[in-house]
Every structure is written in C-alpha cells, then in structure tokens.
Design a protein around this motif. Structure first.
Motif: not given
Lengths: 117, 112
Positions: A3, A5, A24-26, A28, A72-73
């Motif tokens: 999750g 990157t 970047e992360q997804n 949350n 997310e960034s």
C-alpha cells in the motif's frame, strides 16, 4: 507493504540540483513520515505529517522540504542545501489512533536510494 | 526527548541457537515498543510490538519482554534459522505522539 509506493527506486542528483522523492499510500492512513538511513545506521526522522496540510520537522530536517496537499501523498524534496544527500530514504505511514492512548504501527515503503553524480 | 540505545550492534549465532537483542529508552512516558526486521536493501518490516500494559508478548519463535521500571525491552528469537539473518531495529514512542525513535540496529547473522 504493497500500500505504500516510493519512486523512483534509484535517483541521482547533480551538484546544485533539487530532487523530489515520491511517496504515495492507498491505506487511508492519516500520518506519514520520511526517514533517512545511512549505511550501518538506524533510521533518522526528517519530516512527518499527522494530517493533510500540516507537517513537522523531525530530527534532521535541514536541507529538506515536504508538502502534504493530499492525504495519500507526501513528497520529499532534497534541496541543494543538503550537502550530503547520499542515503537510503524511507517513507512510512500509520493510521491515527482512535484516542491519544492508541498506538498504531508504522508501515514502510521500499525506499529510494539517492546518490550524487 | 526520547533516546533509544540498542545492543549489541552485531550478533553471530549458530543455527538453532537463541538470539537476544536489548534496548533501553530514556523517556518514562513511552508506552509503545515495536521491533522491525530489515533485510539487505529492503524495507523494514514490523515483526512484533508490545505496549506498556503487558510485560511479555510471543509470536511463534519470537518474543519481546518489557521492564518498565528499568526502562528496557528485549527481543528474543529461539531456534534461529539462516533466514533470520537481517538487521533488527527497536523503537519507542510516547502516548499521543506519532514519532517513533529508533535504535541504531543489530545485525544478526545466523550460520548454518
């Protein structure tokens, strides 16, 4: 963790140049962090952000800058003022705990290795 | 601020032996203590963590113990295997703070 990157994996910087490392992360996650790791040493905190549009300096913030415009960034810019930028840079994220007594683990990206040309 | 010291810096054991890594912290308000494993060139991975309301936690071959009075905590790996070879980091964090303070790492080498 899939999750988070980080890109690029390898980066080269010329003298006097600013370079930006992406994270970047997804997941949350509210909180995000940047660490620097030198050979044979531990992780040192550069900057961290607990919420969008807010960030704090860590232990070695000089010569670095960050922004947190989106949840997310959390990009890190290594400026020309950082005279010894060669290192392995790790980004991490964690959820915010439900209460101030909650402790949530940090999860790391795969890192970016920055070198000087 | 918090300071975390970690010992030893390197540790060599034979396969099947136990390995113990020790950390001490300075801030008595710290209440969360994770351990990370980092293989060469890879990301640190959380392997176990402990909160200050417990004294010991186990997960298969690894365990962590915490002595709040003495302000130290230890990682124990039993029946070591060559794939346990890596650098291990301890860390500490205070309640309500997001910052983790890391130790300097222990390079563990498990020889077959």
């Amino acid at each position: 963790d899939g999750g988070i990157t980080q890109s690029p994996k390898y980066l080269f910087r010329k003298e006097g140049q600013n370079v930006t490392l992406s994270c970047e992360q997804n997941l949350n996650h509210d909180a995000m962090y940047w660490y620097r790791q030198d050979p044979g040493q531990g992780l040192r905190l550069i900057y961290y952000s607990q919420i969008v549009n807010d960030f704090q300096k860590g232990d070695i913030a000089e010569g670095y800058s960050v922004s947190r415009e989106k949840k997310e960034s959390f990009p890190l810019t290594v400026t020309s003022a950082q005279k010894n930028p060669t290192a392995f840079y790790l980004c991490a994220s964690s959820p915010r705990g439900a209460t101030t007594d909650s402790n949530q683990p940090q999860h790391f990206g795969d890192g970016t290795r920055l070198s000087i040309l | 601020g918090e300071n975390v010291e970690q010992h030893p810096s390197t540790l060599s054991v034979q396969e099947g032996d136990s390995a113990v890594i020790k950390c001490t912290y300075s801030d008595s308000a710290s209440n969360y203590f994770p351990w990370y494993k980092q293989e060469l060139g890879k990301r640190p991975q959380l392997i176990i963590d402990i909160r200050s309301n417990v004294g010991e936690k186990k997960d298969q071959r690894i365990a962590v113990t915490l002595n709040k009075t003495a302000k130290h905590f230890s990682l124990h790996i039993t029946e070591t295997q060559p794939e346990d070879s890596a650098v291990y980091f301890c860390a500490a964090r205070r309640t309500g703070f997001q910052k983790l303070v890391f130790g300097t790492g222990t390079r563990l080498l498990v020889s077959p």
